[in-house]
Write an enzyme that holds these catalytic residues in place. Structure first.
Site: not given
Ligand code: RNT
Ligand code: ZN
Length: 417
Positions: A183, A224, A226, A257, A260, A284, A292, A294, A324
């Site tokens: 990523w 990955e 986003k 993810d 994302h 993720h 985003d 998390d 994640d």
């Molecule tokens: C960031 C991505 C990525 C990170 C990790 C720490 O937006 O989601 O995967 O969160 O690699």
């Molecule tokens: Zn991620």
């Protein structure tokens, strides 16, 4: 409370709709969740101390007791795993190298991760991996592997190449394919003029990264995407179309993810499409709250939709489930336990569906019955199966795990002030 008795009752209820709960439990036991190490220390890692988290991701909160070194992180993780049913994997980032040397990211080698490997062997778990293309002076411009500056780009290419070698080493040593996720935070805060050039550079850089000879027996690789990041609100290089196109033409996976995409877009609906065009998939699983952010994964509709998408279409064998999230405002071990238990619980609930029967109803065109069944299933006694599963795996049932975390907090985390 008699967990077994409740289970026997649930078993009968599910048997009546053709679901064998014993078989479901056996199936669930085989699912390994890739648990993100970075919840344990707010994505700081151990290579560079006192460097701010960058790349448009953010931890907020100052809950005491975060792991300060690899030994503490391993200890915390082991403890968390003792409260979660099943056998799972640890997902490491390059900045978690455990070494007395001071290698830069473009100098990393397998030996910097030897301690992780011997620990994983002892514990009987596998490791997954990620190059860390953020929180580093070479990422300060906001562009890493797609940087227009040849020197900066070369640095990140070299880092990624080295990460592939480390992943191969993990896979070989631990006897389980190491899933490596690439990523890149690259993007512009404000509207760019040229949307193509950075993407072309990223494509070519990735081609260079993946040109080195790695034994793909030992690793599976994902890119990955986003839609935006903090400080990269107007444009990201690694967009969904970029990553999907790249993965499909280069025999890689995409990593979807949950945070994302546009807020009303769901990764659950993407699984069945993506797997028509790539062999495997990485998820993720996260929880975006307005952005985003998390947040720790909860048992919400989105999680259930992801779980049912995986189970109904038999996608589990081709999907790697990674977590994640990184919440620094609550006990980090509890965060691991809550998020991971929820992921497993959602899969269990999805596995308890009579999915063949539901598909039959759908194909017959009886959408009234389909809606009725989906709604009735929501109050089926899956919790009794979950409790029994926890008990039979030797981990605490329901909230009993929390007292143990509190004790650990008082005895061990307190001393980390
Ligand atoms: C960031 C991505 C990525 C990170 C990790 C720490 O937006 O989601 O995967 O969160 O690699
Ligand atoms: Zn991620």
């Amino acid at each position: 409370m008699d967990t077994k008795k409740a289970y026997e009752y649930a078993k009968e209820v599910y048997a009546a709709i053709g679901v064998n709960t014993d078989e479901v439990i056996e199936k669930l036991k085989k699912v390994q969740i890739s648990v993100n190490c970075w919840q344990g220390d707010d994505v700081e890692g151990f290579l560079f101390k006192d460097i701010a988290l960058s790349g448009g991701i953010q931890t907020t909160g100052n809950y005491p007791g975060k792991a300060r070194n690899a030994d503490e992180l391993r200890r915390d993780f082991e403890f968390a795993m003792s409260l979660i049913p099943g056998r799972h994997r640890m997902n490491l980032h390059a900045i978690y190298a455990d070494t007395d040397e001071k290698p830069d990211l473009d100098e990393l080698e397998p030996r910097h991760f030897e301690k992780w490997v011997s620990w994983a062997k002892e514990l009987g778990i596998a490791l997954d991996f990620n190059p860390t293309c953020f929180s580093h002076p070479m990422a300060d411009s906001g562009f890493t592997i797609s940087n227009a500056d040849d020197k900066v780009r070369a640095f990140w290419i070299e880092h990624c190449k080295r990460c592939r070698i480390i992943a191969e080493y993990f896979g070989k040593e631990l006897g389980s394919k190491c899933v490596t996720n690439f990523w890149f935070p690259d993007g512009y805060k404000d509207t760019p003029v040229d949307r193509e050039a950075p993407r072309r550079r990223m494509m070519e850089a990735l081609d260079e990264v993946f040109s080195t000879d790695i034994d793909m027996k030992y690793t599976a690789e994902a890119v990955e995407s986003k839609v935006f990041g903090i400080g990269a609100e107007s444009y990201t290089v690694g967009s969904n179309e970029f990553c999907l196109g790249y993965a499909a033409t280069r025999n890689k996976m995409v990593c979807l993810d949950a945070g994302h995409f546009h807020p009303t877009e769901s990764i659950a609906d993407k699984i069945s499409s993506v797997l028509l065009f790539t062999d495997e998939l990485l998820l993720h699983v996260s929880r975006p709250v307005r952005w985003d952010s998390d947040h720790v994964v909860t048992m919400d509709d989105e999680l259930m939709n992801i779980a049912t998408a995986l189970v109904r279409n038999d996608a589990l064998s081709r999907t790697h489930i990674g977590l994640d999230f990184f919440d620094a405002s609550i006990n980090r071990i509890a965060a691991w336990v809550i998020g991971t238990r929820n992921m497993i619980k959602a899969l269990l609930r999805a596995m308890l569906e009579p999915s063949d029967e539901l598909k039959k109803i759908e194909n017959s065109g009886d959408y009234t019955k389909r809606l009725m069944m989906l709604e009735e299933l929501k109050s089926y006694p899956f919790a009794a199966v979950w409790d029994y599963y926890c008990e039979s795996c030797g981990v605490p049932v329901r909230e009993a795990w929390f007292d143990k975390v509190k004790k650990y907090e008082n005895n061990i985390l307190e001393e980390r002030k």
